[in-house]
Design an enzyme around this catalytic site. Structure first.
Site, short mmCIF file in Angstrom:
data_model
loop_
_atom_site.label_atom_id
_atom_site.label_comp_id
_atom_site.label_asym_id
_atom_site.label_seq_id
_atom_site.Cartn_x
_atom_site.Cartn_y
_atom_site.Cartn_z
N LYS A 42 0.82 -1.21 0.00
CA LYS A 42 0.00 0.00 0.00
C LYS A 42 0.86 1.27 0.00
O LYS A 42 0.47 2.29 -0.56
CB LYS A 42 -0.91 -0.02 1.23
CG LYS A 42 -1.90 1.12 1.30
CD LYS A 42 -2.83 0.91 2.48
CE LYS A 42 -3.81 2.03 2.70
NZ LYS A 42 -4.71 1.74 3.83
N ASP A 56 -5.94 7.18 14.11
CA ASP A 56 -5.76 5.83 13.55
C ASP A 56 -4.31 5.40 13.67
O ASP A 56 -3.44 5.87 12.93
CB ASP A 56 -6.21 5.85 12.07
CG ASP A 56 -6.10 4.47 11.41
OD1 ASP A 56 -5.48 3.56 11.99
OD2 ASP A 56 -6.66 4.32 10.31
N GLU A 78 -10.70 6.44 4.82
CA GLU A 78 -10.77 5.59 6.01
C GLU A 78 -11.43 6.31 7.20
O GLU A 78 -12.30 5.72 7.86
CB GLU A 78 -9.35 5.11 6.37
CG GLU A 78 -8.87 4.05 5.39
CD GLU A 78 -7.37 3.83 5.38
OE1 GLU A 78 -6.68 4.37 6.27
OE2 GLU A 78 -6.89 3.13 4.49
P1 ADP Z 1 -3.25 -1.33 9.41
O1 ADP Z 1 -4.44 -0.42 9.41
O2 ADP Z 1 -1.94 -0.58 9.34
O3 ADP Z 1 -3.32 -2.40 8.38
P2 ADP Z 1 -4.21 -2.52 11.93
O4 ADP Z 1 -5.18 -1.48 12.27
O5 ADP Z 1 -4.73 -3.86 11.57
O6 ADP Z 1 -3.15 -2.06 10.83
O7 ADP Z 1 -3.22 -2.66 13.19
C1 ADP Z 1 -2.27 -3.66 13.30
C2 ADP Z 1 -1.43 -3.42 14.54
O8 ADP Z 1 -2.28 -3.49 15.70
C3 ADP Z 1 -0.33 -4.42 14.73
O9 ADP Z 1 0.88 -3.76 15.03
C4 ADP Z 1 -0.81 -5.23 15.94
O10 ADP Z 1 0.26 -5.75 16.70
C5 ADP Z 1 -1.57 -4.18 16.71
N1 ADP Z 1 -2.52 -4.74 17.69
C6 ADP Z 1 -3.52 -5.62 17.46
N2 ADP Z 1 -4.15 -5.94 18.63
C7 ADP Z 1 -3.51 -5.23 19.60
C8 ADP Z 1 -3.67 -5.14 21.05
N3 ADP Z 1 -4.61 -5.83 21.69
N4 ADP Z 1 -2.83 -4.32 21.71
C9 ADP Z 1 -1.88 -3.62 21.07
N5 ADP Z 1 -1.67 -3.68 19.74
C10 ADP Z 1 -2.48 -4.48 19.01
MG MG Z 2 -5.99 0.68 8.94
#
Ligand code: ADP
Ligand code: MG
Length: 618
Positions: A87, A211, A187
């Site tokens: 991305k 975010d 988003e």
């Molecule tokens: P993106 O939008 O960049 O694709 P996400 O919103 O899916 O990413 O976020 C992924 C991140 O969130 C990862 O770094 C993951 O380790 C973190 N994450 C997921 N669950 C938790 C949690 N319970 N506590 C802290 N960090 C978390």
């Molecule tokens: Mg995201």
């Protein structure tokens, strides 16, 4: 055959089929729908209960592709062939990402600063569009598997700061994956919709969307009024996210174990990375974490973790302050703060954001899913299921102009709200070219020959300049009556020409419908043809530049170098005749590698020549 209706206002086909919402994330992607019975948005889950698909693509030596959880382990074991963060490359040139090259563990082609980046895996070249299309195809297949019905229509989300070409690239990726992309939405807008904000046309609100994902941080300030979302400001850091929190834990533990590096122990490194992410996630709900690593006990407390990451969290708050300043708002002007992204589960993050905005944050919707859920809400509105939403006037088909090789360059994507305006700059291909022809087309196909021609005109009288120097700005303006005005202006001279067109004129609903269907049916061929035309155009330009360079600097090159270059040029010429995209890109790259040192040498000599010529004082 089943009859399919079309809604001219939305440009969407009215089939009793579900339109999905897709969050195409940097780290994770997922699909959501509106549940047909409960009418509530839900994320599609596999049997294992996970809705998230890691945005990772692995290619093996036989060209097999794996996406998601299956591809993730290859990040450490086979980094050269495992693509993450595609991305970040969408709609970017090499120049854009140059300073972050170390971040990517795979090969990014750097032959031309200004052309769009390509990724090389073995002897294949992939555009970020193709890589994202692999992720979208996997999401589509997964959704079809879970829903037991074909999925061909989607709303896809992008960051609010994505520019026109990044949005177009995302649309193209959808098309390549066999998806009719009804709309690209921001988003933070999707997140608001998931919270039910913006659905009531009488509502007026200013909201902050914070975010924090896996590798990126975005803060957006939005104004919602009369069901319309306006982005007041955005800020953030495209290289800051949950991965940095993991890294802080890794460094802490390595310090405790007195380890300098794990560079040569890939599997241990991977284990430690996973343990750190586990610790971080556990500490979102516990005060203490403990695990075994290579026979040692590793522990970390929430307090230590918070000390380690305080600097990172503070950095995000500086971005928030800047966004507020750019929007010219005070904290008390913000009605609502929404938490988005997996990393906002960290309590320190939530508390710090609440303190900054001086109010409790909204975190009731799952932060991993909230963007996809909102995309599903938007999809439902486009499907016409949500009658309370007023639909604005919209362009039913994309509008654009013809560029090199007969390609369609879209300036106004279909479903653009009208009135609207969009512009882009073009230049000449040949030295001394005095005119530029602007041919305007309507349709979704990649080659203009498959689209509908609306008109053309020539901007003539451009003064003689070398190719690439004139700047011709082309503007598309559609007024509230749907009349399109196309204007071309050469910026150095002020030379202007324009034309007025009624795009809707003479096109029946059935014809619009047929054009939409065709664009999906032929998406694969179309995008392959576009990629080939682009590779050929670039190769021809490089051949022309090399030829010019060689004839000018023949005296500075050895006989062997001249021979090698002639051979490389011939090989590229042959590849062009064979119409093989990967071969053309491979030979272009080879010619570039070969001639780069020559160019540097010529430059050095020119500089020393200039110094001599100046006759430095003696
Ligand atoms: P993106 O939008 O960049 O694709 P996400 O919103 O899916 O990413 O976020 C992924 C991140 O969130 C990862 O770094 C993951 O380790 C973190 N994450 C997921 N669950 C938790 C949690 N319970 N506590 C802290 N960090 C978390
Ligand atoms: Mg995201």
């Amino acid at each position: 055959m089943a009859k399919i209706g079309i809604n001219i206002a939305t440009g969407s086909l009215q089939q009793p089929e579900m339109i999905v919402g897709i969050d195409l994330g940097t780290t994770n992607s997922l699909v959501a729908i509106i549940h047909p019975e409960t009418k509530m948005p839900i994320a599609l889950k596999e049997f294992d209960g996970s809705s998230i698909v890691p945005s990772v693509v692995h290619f093996d030596q036989f060209g097999n592709v794996e996406v998601g959880a299956a591809a993730k382990p290859y990040l450490e074991s086979d980094p050269a062939n495992t693509i993450f963060s595609a991305k970040r490359l969408m709609g970017k040139s090499y120049k854009d990402i140059q300073t972050h090259q170390d971040f990517f563990a795979y090969k990014i082609i750097d032959d031309n600063n200004d052309s769009l980046v390509k990724v090389q895996v073995g002897d294949q070249f992939y555009s970020p569009i193709e890589l994202s299309a692999h992720i979208l195809t996997a999401l589509k297949n997964r959704a079809e598997h879970i829903l037991k019905t074909p999925v061909t229509k989607a709303v896809i989300t992008v960051p609010a700061y994505f520019n026109d070409s990044q949005r177009q690239a995302t649309r193209d990726a959808g098309k390549l994956a066999g998806l009719d992309v009804l709309r690209i939405i921001n988003e933070p807008t999707a997140a608001s919709l998931a919270y039910g904000l913006g659905l009531d046309p009488t509502e007026e609100k200013t909201i902050a969307v914070y975010d924090l994902g896996g590798g990126t941080f975005d803060i957006s300030i939005l104004k919602i009024s009369g069901g319309v979302f306006e982005v007041l400001s955005t800020n953030g850091d495209t290289y800051l996210g949950g991965d940095d929190l993991d890294r802080a834990i890794i460094e802490y533990w390595m310090g405790l174990m007195k380890l300098d590096t794990l560079e040569n122990q890939k599997s241990l490194k991977q284990q430690l990375r996973l343990a750190a992410e586990q610790a971080k996630i556990a500490l979102s709900n516990a005060a203490h974490f403990e695990t075994n690593f290579a026979g040692e006990k590793l522990t970390i407390t929430k307090e230590i973790f918070e000390n380690l990451i305080a600097g990172i969290v503070d950095k995000t708050m500086e971005c928030c302050a800047k966004a507020m300043k750019d929007a010219v708002l005070k904290v008390s002007d913000i009605n609502t703060v929404l938490m988005v992204g997996g990393s906002t589960r960290v309590p320190l993050v939530k508390n710090t954001v609440a303190t900054f905005f001086n109010q409790p944050v909204n975190d009731t919707v799952n932060p991993d899913e909230v963007v996809a859920l909102g995309a599903a809400v938007q999809a439902d509105i486009l499907a016409g299921n949500n009658q309370s939403m007023l639909l604005l006037d919209i362009t039913p088909l994309s509008l654009g102009i013809e560029t090199m090789g007969g390609l369609m360059d879209v300036l106004l994507p279909r479903n653009s709200k009208i009135p609207t305006q969009a512009g882009r700059q073009y230049t000449t291909q040949k030295d001394g070219q005095s005119g530029i022809q602007i041919a305007i087309y309507q349709g979704e196909r990649d080659l203009v020959k498959d689209n509908r021609k609306l008109g053309e005109f020539t901007l003539s009288g451009i003064p003689s300049m070398p190719a690439g120097l004139p700047k011709v700005d082309v503007q598309f303006l559609i007024n509230a009556d749907g009349i399109l005005q196309v204007r071309a202006k050469e910026l150095r001279t002020g030379l202007t020409q324009s034309i007025e067109i009624k795009p809707q004129y003479g096109l029946t609903d059935q014809e619009v419908e047929q054009r939409l269907m065709d664009s999906i049916t032929y998406a694969k061929e179309d995008i392959a043809t576009r990629a080939l035309v682009e590779a050929k155009t670039e190769a021809e330009q490089i051949l022309a530049v090399t030829e010019k360079f060689m004839s000018k600097n023949i005296a500075l090159l050895s006989k062997e170098e001249l021979m090698q270059t002639a051979e490389a040029m011939q090989a590229l010429q042959l590849a062009i005749t064979m119409e093989d995209k990967n071969l053309i890109q491979g030979k272009t790259e080879a010619l570039n590698e070969l001639t780069r040192p020559f160019a540097e040498r010529v430059m050095d000599q020119a500089i020393s020549g200039a110094l001599k010529g100046k006759g430095i004082m003696d």
